[in-house]
Every structure is written in C-alpha cells, then in structure tokens.
Design a protein around this motif. Structure first.
Motif, mmCIF file in Angstrom:
data_model
loop_
_atom_site.group_PDB
_atom_site.id
_atom_site.type_symbol
_atom_site.label_atom_id
_atom_site.label_comp_id
_atom_site.label_asym_id
_atom_site.label_seq_id
_atom_site.Cartn_x
_atom_site.Cartn_y
_atom_site.Cartn_z
ATOM 1 N N ARG A 50 0.835 -1.207 0.000
ATOM 2 C CA ARG A 50 0.000 0.000 0.000
ATOM 3 C C ARG A 50 0.868 1.255 0.000
ATOM 4 N N GLU A 52 0.479 4.964 1.270
ATOM 5 C CA GLU A 52 -0.405 5.725 2.165
ATOM 6 C C GLU A 52 0.004 7.186 2.209
ATOM 7 N N THR A 59 -4.995 5.030 2.679
ATOM 8 C CA THR A 59 -4.422 4.300 1.553
ATOM 9 C C THR A 59 -4.823 5.006 0.263
ATOM 10 N N VAL A 62 -2.875 0.764 -4.091
ATOM 11 C CA VAL A 62 -2.458 -0.591 -3.723
ATOM 12 C C VAL A 62 -1.884 -1.231 -4.972
#
Length: 165
Positions: A50, A52, A59, A62
């Motif tokens: 992820r 972030e 998030t 991904v």
C-alpha cells in the motif's frame, strides 16, 4: 477484395499467435509501459503493498504481484482525480552470477477509485536459465500516486521479489 481480407486475417492471426506464445527471452530489453485493463479481483496468491498518505495514513494506492501468473495489479484507492501506477524493474542474473538490468516499465490504472487494473507480464522464473545465460530473476515494484511536480516521489517500494512460482 476477398483475397485481401483473407491475407490480412492470416497476418493478424500469425501476429497474435506469435505474441501469445512468446517467451520472456524474446522480449526486448528496455522499457515496457502499459495501461492496466479493468480487473474484477486480484489473484488469490498475490502479495500486495500500500501507498499511504503521510499526513492521514489513508491508503491512496495498492499494488500487487502474483508470482504464479506474473500479473501486476494496481488499485486507485482514493477519489482524488489522480492516477495510480506500479513502476517495476526486472533484473536477471548473468552466467558469472552478477545481477543486471533486463527491463522495466509501468502499469497505470486509469479506471478511477476504487477499481482494480491488471497488466499481464511474463518474467523469467528465478530457477530457470535466462537471456543473460544465468539463473535468477527478480522484480522490484513501486506503488505510486501520480505526482506531476515530482514524478516518483509519491511511492512505496517493495524490495526485491524473487520470481518463482
């Protein structure tokens, strides 16, 4: 006209067959960028990372890699009008045991949040002989949100992934 259509169809068929059966060894060294096609889900064996937001810990993107299929998945996780992508680098080991660059590219998701995209790749397996006459293949992924001002700055990195099924 009928003959021309037949010849064109035969040429297209031959090109598609060659593309579908080509091995990683026939892939040209260098850059291979692609836009992800829409995906309903991620392979069950895929390992994911992820990216972030450093301020909110939300998030933003991904990215996943499936060793069994060599597929790269990318999800835009936030409605913010910014594309997400996975940048990847593939190194292979030469016959003298040293690692060297083989190819790299990006898999860009332009399908908007919260949709997944997938790019189909074909990497050498870590245990097989490769184009540099050695055994070994590794991939590094960077899961990123597109930052026009400083490309590559909004990413998280995976470290090396040794590609064996």
């Amino acid at each position: 006209m009928k003959r021309r259509v037949t010849v064109i169809l035969a040429a297209v068929s031959a090109a598609l067959t060659a593309t579908a059966t080509s091995a990683p060894a026939s892939a040209a060294d260098g850059r291979q960028d692609s836009t992800a096609i829409a995906a309903d889900s991620v392979a069950s064996d895929a390992e994911c990372w992820r990216y972030e937001d450093s301020w909110s810990s939300n998030t933003l993107a991904v990215g996943c890699f499936s060793k069994s299929t060599d597929d790269i998945y990318v999800q835009d996780s936030t409605w913010n009008s910014v594309n997400t992508y996975v940048a990847w680098t593939n190194e292979i080991r030469s016959s003298d045991g040293s690692w060297g660059y083989f190819r790299s590219g990006t898999c860009v998701n332009a399908h908007n949040a919260p949709n997944w995209g997938v790019c189909y790749k074909d990497f050498y397996e870590h245990s097989t002989v490769n184009a540099h006459k050695g055994r070994g293949s590794r991939i590094m992924l960077s899961v990123c949100e597109d930052n026009i001002l400083t490309p590559g700055s909004d990413c998280t990195y995976t470290g090396w992934i040794y590609n064996d099924r």
